[in-house]
Design an enzyme around this catalytic site. Structure first.
Site, PDB file in Angstrom:
ATOM      1  N   HIS A  52       0.853  -1.197   0.000  1.00 46.64           N
ATOM      2  CA  HIS A  52       0.000   0.000   0.000  1.00 46.64           C
ATOM      3  C   HIS A  52       0.881   1.237   0.000  1.00 46.64           C
ATOM      4  O   HIS A  52       2.109   1.136   0.050  1.00 46.64           O
ATOM      5  CB  HIS A  52      -0.983  -0.010   1.169  1.00 46.64           C
ATOM      6  CG  HIS A  52      -0.379   0.068   2.529  1.00 46.64           C
ATOM      7  ND1 HIS A  52       0.410  -0.931   3.075  1.00 46.64           N
ATOM      8  CD2 HIS A  52      -0.450   1.034   3.507  1.00 46.64           C
ATOM      9  CE1 HIS A  52       0.780  -0.593   4.302  1.00 46.64           C
ATOM     10  NE2 HIS A  52       0.273   0.595   4.582  1.00 46.64           N
ATOM     11  N   HIS A  54       1.414   3.959   1.983  1.00 51.44           N
ATOM     12  CA  HIS A  54       1.952   4.720   3.113  1.00 51.44           C
ATOM     13  C   HIS A  54       3.480   4.767   3.058  1.00 51.44           C
ATOM     14  O   HIS A  54       4.137   3.777   2.736  1.00 51.44           O
ATOM     15  CB  HIS A  54       1.462   4.140   4.432  1.00 51.44           C
ATOM     16  CG  HIS A  54       0.015   4.392   4.687  1.00 51.44           C
ATOM     17  ND1 HIS A  54      -0.723   3.685   5.605  1.00 51.44           N
ATOM     18  CD2 HIS A  54      -0.850   5.292   4.133  1.00 51.44           C
ATOM     19  CE1 HIS A  54      -1.971   4.134   5.619  1.00 51.44           C
ATOM     20  NE2 HIS A  54      -2.074   5.103   4.727  1.00 51.44           N
ATOM     21  N   ASP A  56       5.880   4.776   5.147  1.00 51.44           N
ATOM     22  CA  ASP A  56       6.721   3.851   5.909  1.00 51.44           C
ATOM     23  C   ASP A  56       6.785   2.471   5.269  1.00 51.44           C
ATOM     24  O   ASP A  56       7.489   1.583   5.770  1.00 51.44           O
ATOM     25  CB  ASP A  56       6.259   3.752   7.371  1.00 51.44           C
ATOM     26  CG  ASP A  56       4.872   3.173   7.527  1.00 51.44           C
ATOM     27  OD1 ASP A  56       3.983   3.482   6.701  1.00 51.44           O
ATOM     28  OD2 ASP A  56       4.647   2.412   8.493  1.00 51.44           O
ATOM     29  N   HIS A  57       6.093   2.299   4.139  1.00 52.27           N
ATOM     30  CA  HIS A  57       6.157   1.050   3.387  1.00 52.27           C
ATOM     31  C   HIS A  57       6.788   1.226   2.000  1.00 52.27           C
ATOM     32  O   HIS A  57       7.202   0.231   1.403  1.00 52.27           O
ATOM     33  CB  HIS A  57       4.757   0.440   3.245  1.00 52.27           C
ATOM     34  CG  HIS A  57       4.208  -0.066   4.544  1.00 52.27           C
ATOM     35  ND1 HIS A  57       4.129  -1.401   4.874  1.00 52.27           N
ATOM     36  CD2 HIS A  57       3.737   0.599   5.633  1.00 52.27           C
ATOM     37  CE1 HIS A  57       3.627  -1.538   6.090  1.00 52.27           C
ATOM     38  NE2 HIS A  57       3.374  -0.337   6.561  1.00 52.27           N
ATOM     39  N   HIS A 109      -7.753  -0.788   5.509  1.00 52.54           N
ATOM     40  CA  HIS A 109      -6.743   0.143   6.015  1.00 52.54           C
ATOM     41  C   HIS A 109      -6.564   1.272   5.005  1.00 52.54           C
ATOM     42  O   HIS A 109      -6.580   2.454   5.362  1.00 52.54           O
ATOM     43  CB  HIS A 109      -5.441  -0.617   6.242  1.00 52.54           C
ATOM     44  CG  HIS A 109      -4.321   0.202   6.789  1.00 52.54           C
ATOM     45  ND1 HIS A 109      -4.340   0.758   8.047  1.00 52.54           N
ATOM     46  CD2 HIS A 109      -3.125   0.550   6.245  1.00 52.54           C
ATOM     47  CE1 HIS A 109      -3.212   1.417   8.252  1.00 52.54           C
ATOM     48  NE2 HIS A 109      -2.466   1.310   7.187  1.00 52.54           N
ATOM     49  N   ASP A 131      -0.436  -3.832   6.353  1.00 62.53           N
ATOM     50  CA  ASP A 131      -1.082  -3.312   7.556  1.00 62.53           C
ATOM     51  C   ASP A 131      -2.555  -3.712   7.636  1.00 62.53           C
ATOM     52  O   ASP A 131      -3.349  -3.044   8.298  1.00 62.53           O
ATOM     53  CB  ASP A 131      -0.972  -1.783   7.603  1.00 62.53           C
ATOM     54  CG  ASP A 131       0.436  -1.308   7.939  1.00 62.53           C
ATOM     55  OD1 ASP A 131       1.316  -2.155   8.186  1.00 62.53           O
ATOM     56  OD2 ASP A 131       0.656  -0.083   7.933  1.00 62.53           O
ATOM     57  N   HIS A 169       4.286  -4.653  10.991  1.00 61.33           N
ATOM     58  CA  HIS A 169       4.693  -3.986  12.226  1.00 61.33           C
ATOM     59  C   HIS A 169       4.797  -4.977  13.373  1.00 61.33           C
ATOM     60  O   HIS A 169       4.086  -5.985  13.414  1.00 61.33           O
ATOM     61  CB  HIS A 169       3.681  -2.899  12.609  1.00 61.33           C
ATOM     62  CG  HIS A 169       3.672  -1.724  11.703  1.00 61.33           C
ATOM     63  ND1 HIS A 169       4.447  -0.607  11.906  1.00 61.33           N
ATOM     64  CD2 HIS A 169       2.968  -1.503  10.553  1.00 61.33           C
ATOM     65  CE1 HIS A 169       4.223   0.273  10.938  1.00 61.33           C
ATOM     66  NE2 HIS A 169       3.328  -0.242  10.107  1.00 61.33           N
TER      67      HIS A 169
END
Length: 258
Positions: A52, A54, A56-57, A109, A131, A169
Site C-alpha cells: 500500500h 503509506h 513507511d512502506h 486500512h 497493515d 509492524h
C-alpha cells in the site's frame, strides 16, 4: 529459502525472502538503510513487493533503485505510489525469482491495499499482509468501511492454517493487551501471549505467526465467537450482526489504552 524480518523505524518490518544464491524479494521497504545493511552481508535485492501507499512502506524504494536501477517493483494500482512499477490487481499471479505470489485485494486500512500470498515457500505458505492483518490485531480503517475490512480479514483467515503471517509492524504485545481484555479466558490466547513475551524479552520478532494461530487468538478474526460477541455487547451495549460487531470491536480498540 530464507525468510527474514529487517527492523525499520520504531516498529516496522521489511520482509526479505532470499534464495540460496542471495537474491531476494523485498517487501515494503519504507527505509533503504536496513536493506543496504543486509546487502553488505550478502543479500542482493532482485524484486520489490509493495502492499500500500503509506510512506513507511514505500519510502526506501527510490534510494534502492538508485543502487539497483533495474529492480522490478510490483504495486497496487494507486496514484499515491509515485513510482514506475508493474501494477497488480486482485486475482493475479505474479512471479519473482522462484516464487509465485497470488495478489489479494484487502481494502480497509487503505482502499487500494493488497496482500501477497505465496502458497509454497520452503514447504509452508507465506502471507505478506502489510497493515491489514497483524498478529492479534488488524489495521486501522483509514479509508475503508468496516464491511470492507471484515471481508478482507475473512479472505485472509480462509488461507491454509499453516500459512505464515508476515505483517508490517511489531504490534503483537500491544495488540495482546487488548485481545486479553476481550477474551480473558481464551487458553490459546494466553499461551500466545506467554510465547510472545518470551520472544520479545530475548530480542526476537514475534513474527511470523500463522493463520491457524490467528484464528484461535485474534479477536478481529473471531467476531463470530461467543466470547468476542459477548465482550462487545457488554462494552457497546449491543453486538448486532457480524459487521456491526466488528465495527464496534475496532472502535473499542481505537480508544483502548492498556
Amino acid at each position: 529459502m530464507q525468510l527474514q524480518a529487517l527492523p525499520a523505524f520504531a516498529d516496522n518490518y521489511i520482509w526479505t525472502l532470499r534464495g540460496g544464491d542471495g537474491r531476494a524479494v523485498i517487501v515494503d521497504p519504507g527505509d533503504a538503510g536496513p536493506v543496504e545493511a543486509a546487502a553488505a552481508q550478502g543479500l542482493e535485492p532482485a524484486g520489490i513487493l509493495l502492499t500500500h501507499h503509506h510512506d513507511d512502506h514505500i519510502g526506501g524504494v527510490l534510494e534502492l533503485r538508485r543502487r539497483w536501477p533495474d529492480l522490478p517493483v510490483l504495486a497496487p494500482a494507486e496514484d499515491r505510489i509515485p513510482l514506475t512499477a508493474r501494477r497488480v490487481a486482485d486475482g493475479e499471479r505474479v512471479r519473482l525469482l522462484d516464487w509465485e505470489f497470488a495478489v489479494i485485494a484487502v481494502p480497509g486500512h487503505t482502499l487500494s491495499h493488497v496482500a501477497y500470498h505465496c502458497a509454497d515457500a520452503g514447504g509452508q505458505g507465506l502471507l505478506f499482509s502489510g497493515d491489514t492483518l497483524f498478529s492479534l490485531g488488524c489495521g486501522r480503517l483509514f479509508e475503508g468501511t468496516p464491511a470492507q475490512m471484515l471481508a478482507s480479514l475473512d479472505r485472509l483467515a480462509s488461507l491454509p492454517g499453516e500459512t505464515r503471517l508476515c505483517c508490517g509492524h511489531e504490534y503483537t504485545l500491544s495488540n495482546a493487551a487488548f485481545a486479553r481484555v476481550v477474551e480473558p479466558d481464551n487458553p490459546a490466547l494466553l499461551r500466545r501471549i506467554e510465547q510472545v513475551q518470551a520472544m520479545r524479552a530475548a530480542g526476537q520478532p514475534s513474527l511470523p505467526s500463522t493463520i491457524a494461530t490467528e484464528r484461535e487468538t485474534n479477536p478481529f478474526l473471531r467476531v463470530d465467537a461467543p466470547g468476542v460477541r459477548g465482550a462487545v455487547e457488554r462494552q457497546a451495549g449491543a453486538a448486532g450482526d457480524r459487521v456491526e460487531t466488528f465495527a464496534a470491536l475496532r472502535r473499542w480498540k481505537d480508544g483502548f489504552r492498556a
